[in-house]
Design an enzyme around this catalytic site. Structure first.
Site, PDB file in Angstrom:
ATOM      1  CB  SER A   1      35.643  27.434  47.552  1.00 38.90           C
ATOM      2  OG  SER A   1      35.281  27.598  48.868  1.00 38.90           O
TER       3      SER A   1
ATOM      4  CG  HIS B   1      41.054  27.520  49.497  1.00 38.96           C
ATOM      5  ND1 HIS B   1      40.773  26.563  48.597  1.00 38.96           N
ATOM      6  CD2 HIS B   1      39.732  27.619  50.161  1.00 38.96           C
ATOM      7  CE1 HIS B   1      39.550  25.764  48.573  1.00 38.96           C
ATOM      8  NE2 HIS B   1      39.002  26.570  49.675  1.00 38.96           N
TER       9      HIS B   1
ATOM     10  CD  GLU C   1      43.542  25.135  46.321  1.00 41.11           C
ATOM     11  OE1 GLU C   1      42.500  25.479  46.763  1.00 41.11           O
ATOM     12  OE2 GLU C   1      43.746  24.428  45.231  1.00 41.11           O
TER      13      GLU C   1
ATOM     14  CG  ASN D   1      36.616  23.533  46.044  1.00 40.76           C
ATOM     15  OD1 ASN D   1      35.955  22.632  46.639  1.00 40.76           O
ATOM     16  ND2 ASN D   1      37.155  24.678  46.888  1.00 40.76           N
TER      17      ASN D   1
HETATM   18  P1  NAD Z   1      29.038  30.826  55.834  1.00 43.13           P
HETATM   19  O1  NAD Z   1      27.930  30.688  55.158  1.00 43.13           O
HETATM   20  O2  NAD Z   1      29.382  29.892  57.202  1.00 43.13           O
HETATM   21  O3  NAD Z   1      29.835  32.300  56.518  1.00 43.13           O
HETATM   22  C1  NAD Z   1      29.915  33.261  55.494  1.00 43.13           C
HETATM   23  C2  NAD Z   1      29.596  34.693  56.430  1.00 43.13           C
HETATM   24  O4  NAD Z   1      29.921  35.686  55.583  1.00 43.13           O
HETATM   25  C3  NAD Z   1      28.095  34.742  57.035  1.00 43.13           C
HETATM   26  O5  NAD Z   1      28.326  34.862  58.484  1.00 43.13           O
HETATM   27  C4  NAD Z   1      27.906  35.935  56.335  1.00 43.13           C
HETATM   28  O6  NAD Z   1      27.082  36.926  57.183  1.00 43.13           O
HETATM   29  C5  NAD Z   1      29.119  36.620  55.911  1.00 43.13           C
HETATM   30  N1  NAD Z   1      28.779  37.814  55.141  1.00 43.13           N
HETATM   31  C6  NAD Z   1      28.332  37.984  53.653  1.00 43.13           C
HETATM   32  N2  NAD Z   1      28.600  38.939  53.171  1.00 43.13           N
HETATM   33  C7  NAD Z   1      29.387  39.791  54.202  1.00 43.13           C
HETATM   34  C8  NAD Z   1      29.929  41.015  53.765  1.00 43.13           C
HETATM   35  N3  NAD Z   1      29.297  41.917  53.144  1.00 43.13           N
HETATM   36  N4  NAD Z   1      30.599  41.611  54.765  1.00 43.13           N
HETATM   37  C9  NAD Z   1      30.879  40.694  55.891  1.00 43.13           C
HETATM   38  N5  NAD Z   1      30.508  39.616  56.107  1.00 43.13           N
HETATM   39  C10 NAD Z   1      29.551  39.101  55.065  1.00 43.13           C
HETATM   40  O7  NAD Z   1      30.261  30.287  54.889  1.00 43.13           O
HETATM   41  P2  NAD Z   1      31.746  29.676  55.038  1.00 43.13           P
HETATM   42  O8  NAD Z   1      31.383  28.368  55.085  1.00 43.13           O
HETATM   43  O9  NAD Z   1      32.253  30.131  56.143  1.00 43.13           O
HETATM   44  O10 NAD Z   1      32.332  30.136  53.777  1.00 43.13           O
HETATM   45  C11 NAD Z   1      33.185  31.714  53.676  1.00 43.13           C
HETATM   46  C12 NAD Z   1      34.116  31.430  52.529  1.00 43.13           C
HETATM   47  O11 NAD Z   1      34.941  30.525  52.579  1.00 43.13           O
HETATM   48  C13 NAD Z   1      33.475  31.394  51.152  1.00 43.13           C
HETATM   49  O12 NAD Z   1      34.376  32.030  49.977  1.00 43.13           O
HETATM   50  C14 NAD Z   1      33.783  29.726  50.814  1.00 43.13           C
HETATM   51  O13 NAD Z   1      33.768  29.509  49.412  1.00 43.13           O
HETATM   52  C15 NAD Z   1      34.925  29.586  51.558  1.00 43.13           C
HETATM   53  N6  NAD Z   1      35.350  28.124  52.014  1.00 43.13           N
HETATM   54  C16 NAD Z   1      34.471  27.463  52.550  1.00 43.13           C
HETATM   55  C17 NAD Z   1      34.721  26.186  53.035  1.00 43.13           C
HETATM   56  C18 NAD Z   1      33.695  25.138  53.576  1.00 43.13           C
HETATM   57  O14 NAD Z   1      34.025  23.910  53.562  1.00 43.13           O
HETATM   58  N7  NAD Z   1      32.642  25.822  53.682  1.00 43.13           N
HETATM   59  C19 NAD Z   1      36.093  25.650  52.745  1.00 43.13           C
HETATM   60  C20 NAD Z   1      36.934  26.669  52.099  1.00 43.13           C
HETATM   61  C21 NAD Z   1      36.733  27.762  52.016  1.00 43.13           C
END
Ligand code: NAD
Length: 288
Positions: free
Chosen positions: A115, A136, A148, A186
């Site tokens: 993000s 993104h 994005e 963001n």
């Molecule tokens: P989440 O907490 O739902 O999931 C993250 C996952 O990553 C977890 O299952 C965790 O176990 C896993 N993880 C952590 N370390 C790891 C590793 N070393 N190897 C493999 N897996 C690993 O979070 P999310 O909301 O899915 O966010 C994930 C990414 O997407 C982040 O970078 C976030 O900024 C981005 N993002 C989130 C959103 C949102 O609305 N939540 C929107 C766009 C982008």
């Protein structure tokens, strides 16, 4: 295409689902088998809802699920693309990009769904920064149209073109932006959410009132506090910290209440409690 999605949380699972729905072979990775299974079960459940609502046949659902394989390790990765969608943490992502670089072919594109974290920095830890890019997606991935596309300083035109075309082929609308903290989405969204949290912190209005003002007054489909819970408060805090560090401007300081919620493990919808309480049959604003 065969690709790897790293991180099977809400975003990684959504990304895997969308690629599989378009006939791609997806390897889904997370830190352990339990989390990968949780991601795949979530996809199966969402697709089942689509079948029940008549949006998809049971046969098509089965085919989508056949296109997703659990992959708990990085060995012998024969993929054209890897998309990292792990926790929004700089060290985690740097380590993952290093490992992806070591385990993929020189022409594999390495994308991050981050993000806010610098694509240029992620690229610099690899031997092929010209093949590193931000892809993104928005949450929920199967529903939201925008991708994005973030070019690091070393990202090549060919890589950007491939990713733009790929996003379009998934039925999404790609928008290219440059690699500065928070990119566009963001950089604009998160200070608004943070300000809404300051309004709660200062007692300006109730949680419900703040969300209602933004929904009815600004025609936002979701109030900022509902959206914060939906994104995940840990992710919101991580993004504010990237903006604060990246620009060195106090206007990006995270609200102390946001920090306190994350310290308490109140991460929003995914943990059952954030600004709202999701544990009962009806969602209600949580007491501050
Ligand atoms: P989440 O907490 O739902 O999931 C993250 C996952 O990553 C977890 O299952 C965790 O176990 C896993 N993880 C952590 N370390 C790891 C590793 N070393 N190897 C493999 N897996 C690993 O979070 P999310 O909301 O899915 O966010 C994930 C990414 O997407 C982040 O970078 C976030 O900024 C981005 N993002 C989130 C959103 C949102 O609305 N939540 C929107 C766009 C982008």
């Amino acid at each position: 295409m065969r690709l790897m999605v790293v991180g099977a949380g809400q975003m990684g699972a959504g990304i895997a689902q969308v690629f599989a729905m378009h006939g791609h072979e997806v390897l889904l990775n997370d830190v352990d088998e339990v989390r990968i299974k949780r991601g795949i079960d979530g996809i199966a459940k969402r697709l089942q809802r689509d079948v029940e609502k008549g949006r998809m046949t049971a046969d098509a659902r089965g085919k989508v699920l056949e296109h997703i394989d659990a992959r708990p390790h990085f060995k012998d990765l024969d993929v054209a693309l890897a998309i990292e969608a792990a926790t929004e943490d700089f060290d985690t992502k740097i380590d993952l990009f290093h490992r992806l670089d070591e385990n993929t072919a020189p022409d594999t594109i390495l994308a991050s769904n981050t993000s806010s974290i610098s694509i240029t920095s992620l690229g610099a830890t690899t031997s092929k920064p010209e093949r590193v890019i931000g892809m993104h997606f928005m949450n929920p991935v199967p529903v939201m149209m925008l991708v994005e596309v973030i070019r690091g300083i070393a990202t090549s035109d060919a890589t950007a073109r491939t990713v733009v075309e790929l996003a379009s082929s998934l039925g999404k609308t790609p928008v290219e932006v440059r690699d500065f903290p928070g990119f566009i989405a963001n950089r604009i969204l998160m200070p608004m959410i943070n300000e809404a949290i300051f309004a709660v912190y200062e007692g300006v209005a109730s949680i419900d009132a703040i969300d209602t003002v933004m929904k009815l007054g600004m025609n936002h489909p979701m109030g900022p506090l509902t959206l914060a819970d939906f994104i995940g408060l840990d992710t919101c805090l991580a993004i504010m910290n990237v903006l604060y560090d990246g620009f060195g401007d106090s206007k990006y300081r995270a609200c102390p209440l946001l920090k306190q919620y994350v310290a308490a493990g109140w991460l929003g919808k995914k943990s059952g409690r954030g600004f709202y309480d999701y544990r009962g049959t009806v969602t209600v604003p949580a007491a501050v």
